[in-house]
Structure formats: C-alpha cells, structure tokens
Design an enzyme around this catalytic site. Structure first.
Site, PDB file in Angstrom:
ATOM      1  N   GLY A  22       0.824  -1.203   0.000  1.00  0.00           N
ATOM      2  CA  GLY A  22       0.000   0.000   0.000  1.00  0.00           C
ATOM      3  C   GLY A  22       0.857   1.252   0.000  1.00  0.00           C
ATOM      4  O   GLY A  22       1.718   1.418  -0.851  1.00  0.00           O
ATOM      5  N   ALA A  25       2.789   4.588  -3.093  1.00  0.00           N
ATOM      6  CA  ALA A  25       2.958   3.904  -4.381  1.00  0.00           C
ATOM      7  C   ALA A  25       1.807   2.950  -4.665  1.00  0.00           C
ATOM      8  O   ALA A  25       1.240   2.945  -5.765  1.00  0.00           O
ATOM      9  CB  ALA A  25       4.288   3.152  -4.405  1.00  0.00           C
ATOM     10  N   ILE A  55       7.477   4.344   4.615  1.00  0.00           N
ATOM     11  CA  ILE A  55       8.421   5.421   4.921  1.00  0.00           C
ATOM     12  C   ILE A  55       7.682   6.734   5.125  1.00  0.00           C
ATOM     13  O   ILE A  55       7.915   7.459   6.087  1.00  0.00           O
ATOM     14  CB  ILE A  55       9.479   5.522   3.803  1.00  0.00           C
ATOM     15  CG1 ILE A  55      10.400   4.292   3.880  1.00  0.00           C
ATOM     16  CG2 ILE A  55      10.289   6.800   3.940  1.00  0.00           C
ATOM     17  CD1 ILE A  55      11.467   4.266   2.821  1.00  0.00           C
ATOM     18  N   VAL A  57       7.648   9.830   3.972  1.00  0.00           N
ATOM     19  CA  VAL A  57       8.201  11.181   4.053  1.00  0.00           C
ATOM     20  C   VAL A  57       8.270  11.858   2.688  1.00  0.00           C
ATOM     21  O   VAL A  57       8.850  12.921   2.556  1.00  0.00           O
ATOM     22  CB  VAL A  57       9.604  11.182   4.713  1.00  0.00           C
ATOM     23  CG1 VAL A  57       9.525  10.734   6.144  1.00  0.00           C
ATOM     24  CG2 VAL A  57      10.581  10.304   3.925  1.00  0.00           C
ATOM     25  N   ALA A  60       7.041  16.332  -0.982  1.00  0.00           N
ATOM     26  CA  ALA A  60       7.161  17.386  -1.993  1.00  0.00           C
ATOM     27  C   ALA A  60       7.029  16.766  -3.373  1.00  0.00           C
ATOM     28  O   ALA A  60       7.437  15.629  -3.601  1.00  0.00           O
ATOM     29  CB  ALA A  60       8.490  18.118  -1.853  1.00  0.00           C
ATOM     30  N   LYS A  88       3.620  24.855  -3.907  1.00  0.00           N
ATOM     31  CA  LYS A  88       5.077  24.847  -4.079  1.00  0.00           C
ATOM     32  C   LYS A  88       5.420  25.470  -5.421  1.00  0.00           C
ATOM     33  O   LYS A  88       4.962  24.998  -6.458  1.00  0.00           O
ATOM     34  CB  LYS A  88       5.603  23.407  -4.005  1.00  0.00           C
ATOM     35  CG  LYS A  88       7.087  23.269  -4.317  1.00  0.00           C
ATOM     36  CD  LYS A  88       7.521  21.814  -4.354  1.00  0.00           C
ATOM     37  CE  LYS A  88       8.960  21.674  -4.826  1.00  0.00           C
ATOM     38  NZ  LYS A  88       9.387  20.251  -4.943  1.00  0.00           N
ATOM     39  N   PRO A 106      12.908  27.404 -10.138  1.00  0.00           N
ATOM     40  CA  PRO A 106      11.468  27.657 -10.239  1.00  0.00           C
ATOM     41  C   PRO A 106      10.756  26.710 -11.198  1.00  0.00           C
ATOM     42  O   PRO A 106      11.356  26.093 -12.069  1.00  0.00           O
ATOM     43  CB  PRO A 106      11.432  29.082 -10.795  1.00  0.00           C
ATOM     44  CG  PRO A 106      12.632  29.132 -11.705  1.00  0.00           C
ATOM     45  CD  PRO A 106      13.681  28.272 -11.043  1.00  0.00           C
ATOM     46  N   THR A 355      11.503  13.837  -6.906  1.00  0.00           N
ATOM     47  CA  THR A 355      11.147  13.006  -8.067  1.00  0.00           C
ATOM     48  C   THR A 355      10.555  11.643  -7.704  1.00  0.00           C
ATOM     49  O   THR A 355      10.142  10.904  -8.601  1.00  0.00           O
ATOM     50  CB  THR A 355      12.380  12.783  -8.957  1.00  0.00           C
ATOM     51  OG1 THR A 355      13.467  12.305  -8.144  1.00  0.00           O
ATOM     52  CG2 THR A 355      12.786  14.078  -9.648  1.00  0.00           C
TER      53      THR A 355
END
Length: 520
Positions: A22, A25, A55, A57, A60, A88, A106, A355
């Site tokens: 789960g 991903a 994990i 975390v 972003a 962001k 940017p 990424t």
C-alpha cells in the site's frame, strides 16, 4: 456510454490486477488503474498489512502531480484540504554554492526569446559585456517566492513572462489515506493481510497468485510490486537484480523529524540547505514542517546527523528521529514477466528534486500506454524497461550536477563530489553549455531547459561565449529589453497575494482534515 461488455474483449485480455503493498505507491497504482480502466471489467485488488508501516516522508512534488489528481478525479484544492497541503513554486537551494549563498529552481520560464534566439543567450551576452543580471529577476515564480506570495496561473497569460506552474507539498500518510478511500469507492478490493508466499507458473515463470498469512490465495493476471525496498515480487521472486549507483550518489541515509511551524505559512517552496555531509530539506505544511537530513554515512554518524537536524529545527520537534537507510539505483528490469515494480520496489533516487512520486506516476502512465494481455509480450516489457532506465539516468545526472558544481571547499563529501568523474551524457551536456551556452535535451528528460539553466546560473557555471545570433541587437538594446521584462515580471507578481492568504481560502473545509491519520 454503456458499461464494458466482457464479450467484446479479446480472449487473452487482462481481467485482474493485483497490487502488492500500500502506501503512496500502492494506492497511487490502484487508484490510477481503477480510473483509467473504469468500465473495462478489470478487477483490481490491493494487498497491504496495517502491521507493516511505510516510509511516508515523500511530501514534496513537481507540477505533473496535478495531472495525476485530475486523472483520478481530484481537484488540487481537495488534496490540499485533506492532506494539510501547501503550494510549491520550486526549490530554494541554500549554501550549495558556498556558505551564505542561495538560488532558486522555479517551476516556470525565464524571460522571452527573440528572433528564434533563447532568452538566456541575451542574458549571457550582457554578462560577457560586464552587464550581468540576476537570472531570477526574469522568472515570475522566483519573484513570487522571494515575496512569499502565490497566485494561480491564468488560462490565457498575456505573454510567456506570466507562464508558470506549481506543485504541492502534502502529508504523505494523509495522501495515501485519501487515495485508499477514493480507490475503494472506485471498486478497488482491499485485503489487509501479510503476503507469505508467491506462486509462479512452472512453464512461463509468471506469477499466478499471492498467498497470505490469513490463508487467502489471491490470483491475478498482472502484478504490481509496491512492497518498497524489499521488492518482494520483482526482486525476490522474479529475480530482477539491483543496479547500484552509490558510487555516483553516495548519500545513503536520511533522518526525518517533523516540527511545529515557527509562524504562518509564508514560504511557498521547498528549501534544500547544504550541510557538512549532505543536505537538509524543509517542507512547509499547514499543520507542521517536514524536515530531514540526507547524508553520506561514510562522512557522519547517525547520531551526529540526528543532532545536526535537531539543532536546525525552527520549532518544537513533533516526533523522534526516523532513520531511513537506502542506496541510489534501480532494478535492472522494472518489468519482468507479468510483474512491474513501482515506487521503491523499482528504484530510488534521493529526494533532492522531489522526483520519487513523479517516478511512480510516470511508471503508471507508461504501463497504461503499453498495457499487455495475459501473455505479456516481452516487447512491451522491453520498451517499458528501456524508457524507464533512461528516465532514471536523466534524473540521476541532474542530481549529480548539484553535487559536482558545489562550491563548498574543505568538506570531504563535497570535495569528493566535485572531483568525481561524470557520466558520459552529463559530461556532454556540460561541455556544450561551457562552450557556448548550448542546452541539450535528451529523450525522457524529466527536467527541461529552465531547470538546467537555473543550476548553471545558480552555481556560476558560465560559458566561454554566447550564441552569435544574439548579436543582432546591441548591448544597449538588450539592456532596454531586459529592463522591460523585469518591470513586466514585477507587475505580474503584484497580483499575487501572501501565500498564507491562499491557504485561508481553504480554511473552512481544511478543519475537517485536521486529525492525523495512520500510515497506509
């Protein structure tokens, strides 16, 4: 349109997809496939165990994530409200070009081209004439970030100077929970159990079913491995080996620790601050700030890394340090037989440019584009593997550039990275830039010309010459044109409002998502 009639499908069509694992991903995979194949008669089952944490975390993203939201039927604001998210505009790099320095990467363009000559060539022309300007002055995203402001892009900007994009920061655990709810409403079958055995076909080598501790046998035609670094299916069962890149990207650990925000949200961007043995991330959310120190264990101990991170928190720590061990690299085959690895089961590149979630998204997009029948023609897997390998290599090279170009002298990791040999494609890019400011774009590039330009300028890597086509205009004419562009950027940025005001628009409904949720 009427529901899909299974009689219209070919005899060998995929009828069942099983997602193992789960978290972000797994639920991105299940929800995306459920949306794309809605009404096609394909059953999707996800197997995860509440006993196994993730994990969690990856907070972003890059702008492409908003395409993913739309594809599965979510609005950007829905995600921001449910996940404590924030907008962001890019990434602020502090200390990478030496202590006290900073530059911004940017999500937008720089300046305007003229007569078929890219803007940056005119910028270089002035620099070589001793009339250098700050490249960031010609980016609307950068201007808004400097001002702590934000606005939504308009559909019909007056010109390219007003063109920009944006991504989101979010609580990864809340995002996975949001997808879990949406996926089940779209018909994804959830099984909360531990996978104990994988059954394969003796003739084809394909996976036929997963067996669980609760005694279930879960059959499928296609299997998506989202079991994290362990790669339970793709690695352990299907035998796809690991391609190790730790010699190129030696940071192999991270310690993460959220903290309370010191004030209102006023930085609509991620911050990456260089430290002695790696770098620290700062990701502002509505309810907390995400922090982490990515480092090379050869140059600092775990305890020292945790102490360094704690010393640089801006508010009270909200949890104990979470230590994560990893290695840069990827599975040699991302798709083998009837099994595709997604997320950490496929590979890992440190989150320097946010990424990780992008690689999940593009893997799913490629899978749908190359979707097989039950025979799983190897030609489809070969193309998936070729394209995905290139994508990983392109991102890897962009990350290496950050380290190679650093100006932190006298620190072993940074000195080592400046002196390290470069991969061939990256060396070629750099040589063409240094010769005449030529920007090279390869197949499956995740980062386009403005991103590379922001790195070259930020690190002060200047070419020996500019494009002679830029000499059509005199220096004075170029100065005048750039001055007009700068004023236009400022005028456009004046329409933006403090970033906290943008979040205030979400506040009436944001409170409904205030309670934390468990890790998926």
């Amino acid at each position: 349109m009427p529901d899909f009639d299974q009689q219209n499908a070919s005899p060998g069509a995929i009828r069942s997809v099983v997602v193992a694992g789960g978290g972000t991903a797994g639920w991105m995979a299940a929800t995306y496939l459920a949306a794309r194949f809605e009404g096609r008669g394909i059953g999707i089952t996800l197997v995860e165990s509440h006993e196994i944490g993730t994990i969690g975390v990856g907070e972003a993203t890059v702008p492409a994530i908003r395409d993913f939201f739309r594809m599965i039927g979510l609005h950007d604001f829905d995600v921001l409200r449910a996940t404590g998210g924030t907008p962001k505009l890019g990434i602020d790099f502090a200390g990478w070009a030496g202590e006290g320095t900073r530059f911004f990467h940017p999500f937008g363009l720089y300046g305007l081209s003229s007569r078929g000559v890219p803007f940056h060539q005119y910028w270089l022309k002035l620099a070589q004439a001793g009339l250098g300007r700050d490249l960031g002055d010609y980016s609307l995203c950068t201007e808004m970030a400097r001002n702590g402001a934000f606005m939504l892009p308009v559909d019909n900007p007056v010109n390219d100077l007003a063109v920009f994009d944006w991504a989101v920061h979010f609580d990864a655990s809340r995002f996975a929970a949001m997808l879990r709810d949406l996926g089940q409403r779209r018909g994804v079958r959830l099984i909360d159990d531990v996978i104990t055995r994988t059954v394969t076909d003796g003739e084809t080598g394909h996976i036929t079913s997963l067996e669980t501790r609760g005694g279930l046998s879960i059959a499928g035609d296609l299997f998506i491995d989202c079991t994290g670094f362990r790669a339970l299916l793709l690695g352990e069962v299907m035998g796809s080996s690991w391609v190790d890149w730790t010699d190129l990207l030696p940071c192999d650990r991270a310690v993460a620790m959220p903290c309370a925000a010191s004030g209102g949200f006023d930085r609509p961007y991620t911050t990456s601050t260089a430290r002695k043995a790696g770098w620290q991330w700062r990701i502002p959310l509505q309810h907390r700030v995400g922090n982490g120190y990515v480092y090379a264990s050869a140059h600092i101990s775990d305890d020292e890394a945790a102490a360094t991170l704690r010393a640089h928190l801006e508010g009270e720590a909200l949890a104990e340090p979470n230590l994560i061990r990893f290695g840069a690299g990827h599975r040699r085959e991302f798709w083998r037989g009837n099994c595709i690895g997604v997320g950490l089961a496929a590979g890992f590149l440190e989150p320097l440019e946010s990424t990780s979630i992008t690689l999940i998204q593009t893997a799913l997009e490629k899978l749908v584009d190359l979707f097989p029948d039950r025979a799983c023609d190897p030609a489809l897997a070969d193309e998936f593997n070729r394209a995905t390998t290139l994508e990983y290599e392109r991102i890897r090279d962009f990350l290496i550039l950050h380290y190679h170009a650093n100006r932190r002298h006298g620190e072993p990791l940074w000195d080592q990275m400046r002196a390290a040999p470069l991969p061939e494609k990256l060396a070629h890019k750099l040589s063409l830039w240094r010769a005449r400011g030529k920007l090279v774009r390869y197949e499956w590039e995740a980062f386009f010309d403005p991103s590379w330009l922001s790195m070259y300028a930020g690190f002060g890597i200047m070419p020996a010459a500019h494009d002679p086509m830029a000499d059509y205009f005199t220096d004075a004419q170029v100065v005048e044109a750039l001055d007009h562009m700068r004023e236009a950027i400022r005028a456009a940025a004046a329409h933006a409002r403090p970033a906290r005001d943008f979040l205030a628009r979400l506040a009436p409904e944001a409170s409904r998502a205030a309670a934390p949720v468990g890790v998926g």
